[in-house]
Design an enzyme around this catalytic site. Structure first.
Site, mmCIF file in Angstrom:
data_model
loop_
_atom_site.group_PDB
_atom_site.id
_atom_site.type_symbol
_atom_site.label_atom_id
_atom_site.label_comp_id
_atom_site.label_asym_id
_atom_site.label_seq_id
_atom_site.Cartn_x
_atom_site.Cartn_y
_atom_site.Cartn_z
ATOM 1 N N GLY A 13 0.676 -1.239 -0.104
ATOM 2 C CA GLY A 13 -0.011 0.064 -0.023
ATOM 3 C C GLY A 13 0.689 1.295 0.061
ATOM 4 O O GLY A 13 0.490 2.350 0.641
ATOM 5 N N GLY A 16 -0.414 4.910 -1.308
ATOM 6 C CA GLY A 16 -1.612 5.459 -0.335
ATOM 7 C C GLY A 16 -1.109 6.630 0.435
ATOM 8 O O GLY A 16 -0.031 7.070 0.332
ATOM 9 N N GLN A 17 -2.109 7.040 1.060
ATOM 10 C CA GLN A 17 -1.814 8.420 1.918
ATOM 11 C C GLN A 17 -0.633 8.249 2.981
ATOM 12 O O GLN A 17 0.382 9.008 2.968
ATOM 13 C CB GLN A 17 -3.029 8.697 2.483
ATOM 14 C CG GLN A 17 -3.060 10.078 3.576
ATOM 15 C CD GLN A 17 -4.193 10.543 4.417
ATOM 16 O OE1 GLN A 17 -4.635 9.526 4.922
ATOM 17 N NE2 GLN A 17 -4.276 11.538 4.920
ATOM 18 N N ASP A 57 -0.074 -8.110 -4.789
ATOM 19 C CA ASP A 57 -1.684 -7.957 -4.497
ATOM 20 C C ASP A 57 -1.994 -8.780 -3.170
ATOM 21 O O ASP A 57 -1.590 -9.981 -3.128
ATOM 22 C CB ASP A 57 -2.483 -8.824 -5.750
ATOM 23 C CG ASP A 57 -3.789 -8.841 -5.609
ATOM 24 O OD1 ASP A 57 -4.274 -9.625 -6.442
ATOM 25 O OD2 ASP A 57 -4.183 -8.826 -4.476
ATOM 26 N N TYR A 147 -15.107 -1.635 8.070
ATOM 27 C CA TYR A 147 -13.926 -1.426 8.243
ATOM 28 C C TYR A 147 -13.617 -1.574 9.596
ATOM 29 O O TYR A 147 -12.410 -2.443 9.821
ATOM 30 C CB TYR A 147 -13.806 0.170 7.945
ATOM 31 C CG TYR A 147 -12.328 0.543 8.153
ATOM 32 C CD1 TYR A 147 -12.045 1.853 9.130
ATOM 33 C CD2 TYR A 147 -11.036 0.261 7.446
ATOM 34 C CE1 TYR A 147 -11.006 2.272 9.248
ATOM 35 C CE2 TYR A 147 -10.011 0.759 7.780
ATOM 36 C CZ TYR A 147 -9.904 2.056 8.793
ATOM 37 O OH TYR A 147 -8.689 2.451 8.830
ATOM 38 N N LYS A 151 -10.857 -4.414 11.090
ATOM 39 C CA LYS A 151 -9.653 -3.792 12.006
ATOM 40 C C LYS A 151 -9.691 -4.665 13.472
ATOM 41 O O LYS A 151 -8.618 -4.932 13.782
ATOM 42 C CB LYS A 151 -9.740 -2.368 12.100
ATOM 43 C CG LYS A 151 -9.168 -1.404 10.998
ATOM 44 C CD LYS A 151 -7.763 -2.015 10.630
ATOM 45 C CE LYS A 151 -7.269 -1.226 9.374
ATOM 46 N NZ LYS A 151 -5.970 -1.798 8.991
ATOM 47 N N ILE A 177 -6.081 10.929 9.816
ATOM 48 C CA ILE A 177 -4.588 11.350 9.611
ATOM 49 C C ILE A 177 -4.684 12.372 8.332
ATOM 50 O O ILE A 177 -5.405 12.323 7.354
ATOM 51 C CB ILE A 177 -3.687 10.172 8.817
ATOM 52 C CG1 ILE A 177 -3.522 9.168 9.935
ATOM 53 C CG2 ILE A 177 -2.342 10.838 8.438
ATOM 54 C CD1 ILE A 177 -2.855 9.400 11.342
HETATM 55 C C1 VAH Z 1 -11.202 6.554 7.801
HETATM 56 N N1 VAH Z 1 -9.158 7.860 7.616
HETATM 57 O O1 VAH Z 1 -11.574 7.735 7.929
HETATM 58 C C2 VAH Z 1 -9.683 6.625 7.984
HETATM 59 C C3 VAH Z 1 -9.352 6.339 9.605
HETATM 60 C C4 VAH Z 1 -10.020 6.766 11.652
HETATM 61 C C5 VAH Z 1 -10.306 7.356 10.392
HETATM 62 O O2 VAH Z 1 -9.453 5.115 9.962
HETATM 63 O O3 VAH Z 1 -11.733 5.691 7.305
#
Ligand code: VAH
Length: 321
Positions: A13, A16-17, A57, A147, A151, A177
Site C-alpha cells: 500500500g 496510499g496516503q 496483491d 472497516y 480492524k 490522518i
Molecule cells: C477513515 N481515515 O476515515 C480513516 C481512518 C479513523 C479514520 O481510519 O476511514
C-alpha cells in the site's frame, strides 16, 4: 544506516496516503535501495518512482512470497487497506483486502521468519457502545462498519500470530490522518484534508459532517513518527502489540474552520451532513493513549494550530506553484 545485513523493508500500500510519506522517511533512515515499494493498482508517482518496487496483491499470497524471496525482505509495513467509506460501498472487497490480505502477510511472515511486521489498526475498532471521551486502551469494541470489523479481526489475528507463532507484529490504532502530500481516499475523516484545498482554491467548503462532530486526528509527520518509534522499540517494553491507542489532538469541523479562518478570513463553510455522519457518530471523540506514552515514549509534535499553519503554508505553495 542500512537495515540489518542489508535486509530489505517491504511497504504494501506504499502509494496510499500514509505509504507515500512513510516510504521517503524509511529511505532516509535505511537507504533508498533497502526500501521496496509495494505497488498494486495505484501507480507510484514523483519520488516514489525512485528506488526498487514490486507488484503486490495482498489477496494473492504468491505475490507476497515472491517479493519476500526475491528481495530478501526482513521487515514488512503492511498499509494496504480499504478505509471506512469505501468499505461500506464494497464490504466484500474490504473483507478480502483487510482480513484475507492481512492473513496472507502473517502467514508469509510465519513461514519466512520475517523479523517484524507493522499492521495498522484504527480508532474505527470502537463502536457506539464504547466510551467516546478519553477512550481507553481496553474497552468495548463493537464496530458496525465493515472497516471497523476488519480492524478488530486484524488486531485479534495479529495478536494470535504473536502469541502462537512468535511473529513480532505491531500496530497502532490510527486516528484520522491529515496530510499535504497525497489526497486520502475513501475515509470519513477525509473532510479534514479536503477542506484545506477548498479553502485555498475556492474560499468555500461544503462539509459532509455536522459542525460539532469531534474526532481524534493526527498530522502525518506524527503518524510517521509514531509508526517508526513503535517499530524501533525493544519488544520487552511492549505491553501491547497490534493495537496501541495513539492520538495527537481532537477537533470538530467548526474548530477546524475557525483555525483556517485565521489564515483565510474570507473562507466560508456550509454543513451538509450525509451518510458519513453515522460512521463518525460511532467513533470516539478523544483517545486515552497513556499506554503508548508510558511503554515507548509516544509524544506528538503537532497540535491543531501548528498543523493548520503547516498545511496552509505547504498547500498554498503547492497549489499556487
Ligand atoms: C477513515 N481515515 O476515515 C480513516 C481512518 C479513523 C479514520 O481510519 O476511514
Amino acid at each position: 544506516m542500512s537495515v540489518k545485513n542489508n535486509k530489505k523493508i517491504l511497504v504494501t500500500g506504499a502509494t496510499g496516503q500514509i505509504g507515500s510519506e512513510l516510504v521517503p522517511e524509511l529511505r532516509r533512515i535505511y537507504g533508498l535501495d533497502n526500501i521496496i515499494v509495494g505497488v498494486h493498482k495505484k501507480k507510484p508517482v514523483n519520488d516514489l518512482l525512485e528506488g526498487p518496487s514490486v507488484y503486490i496483491d495482498v489477496v494473492n499470497k504468491k505475490t507476497i512470497e515472491t517479493a519476500v524471496e526475491n528481495f530478501d525482505i526482513d521487515t514488512i509495513y503492511h498499509l494496504a487497506a480499504i478505509l471506512s467509506v469505501a468499505g461500506e460501498n464494497d464490504p466484500w472487497l474490504a473483507w478480502k483486502i483487510n482480513v484475507e490480505g492481512t492473513y496472507n502477510i502473517l502467514e508469509v511472515a510465519r513461514e519466512k521468519k520475517i523479523s517484524k511486521i507493522f499492521c495498522p489498526s484504527s480508532i474505527a475498532v470502537f463502536g457506539s457502545e464504547t466510551p467516546r471521551v478519553n477512550t481507553p486502551q481496553n474497552t468495548v469494541m463493537q464496530p458496525r462498519t465493515i472497516y471497523g470489523i476488519t480492524k478488530v479481526t486484524g488486531e485479534l489475528l495479529c495478536n494470535y500470530y504473536f502469541n502462537k507463532f512468535n511473529v513480532d507484529v505491531r500496530g497502532l490504532r490510527y486516528p484520522g490522518i491529515i496530510s499535504n502530500k497525497t489526497l486520502p481516499g475513501g475515509g470519513t475523516t477525509d473532510y479534514a484534508v479536503e477542506i484545506f484545498y477548498e479553502a485555498i482554491q475556492n474560499k468555500k467548503y461544503v462539509c459532509f459532517l455536522e459542525p460539532n462532530t469531534i474526532l481524534p486526528m493526527m498530522y502525518m509527520p506524527d503518524c510517521i513518527k509514531s509508526t517508526i518509534m513503535l517499530m524501533n522499540t525493544d519488544l520487552s517494553k511492549l505491553n501491547y502489540h497490534s493495537n496501541y491507542n495513539v492520538s495527537a489532538f481532537s477537533f470538530s469541523p467548526e474548530n477546524l474552520y475557525d483555525e483556517i479562518k485565521k489564515f483565510i478570513p474570507t473562507f466560508e463553510i456550509i454543513y451538509k451532513p450525509d451518510y458519513r455522519q453515522k460512521i463518525a457518530n460511532s467513533w470516539p471523540q478523544t483517545i486515552n493513549d497513556s499506554d503508548a506514552r508510558n511503554d515507548w515514549g509516544w509524544n506528538p509534535d503537532f497540535n491543531l494550530t501548528k498543523m493548520v499553519e503547516d498545511m496552509i503554508i505547504t498547500l498554498s505553495k503547492k497549489i499556487n506553484s
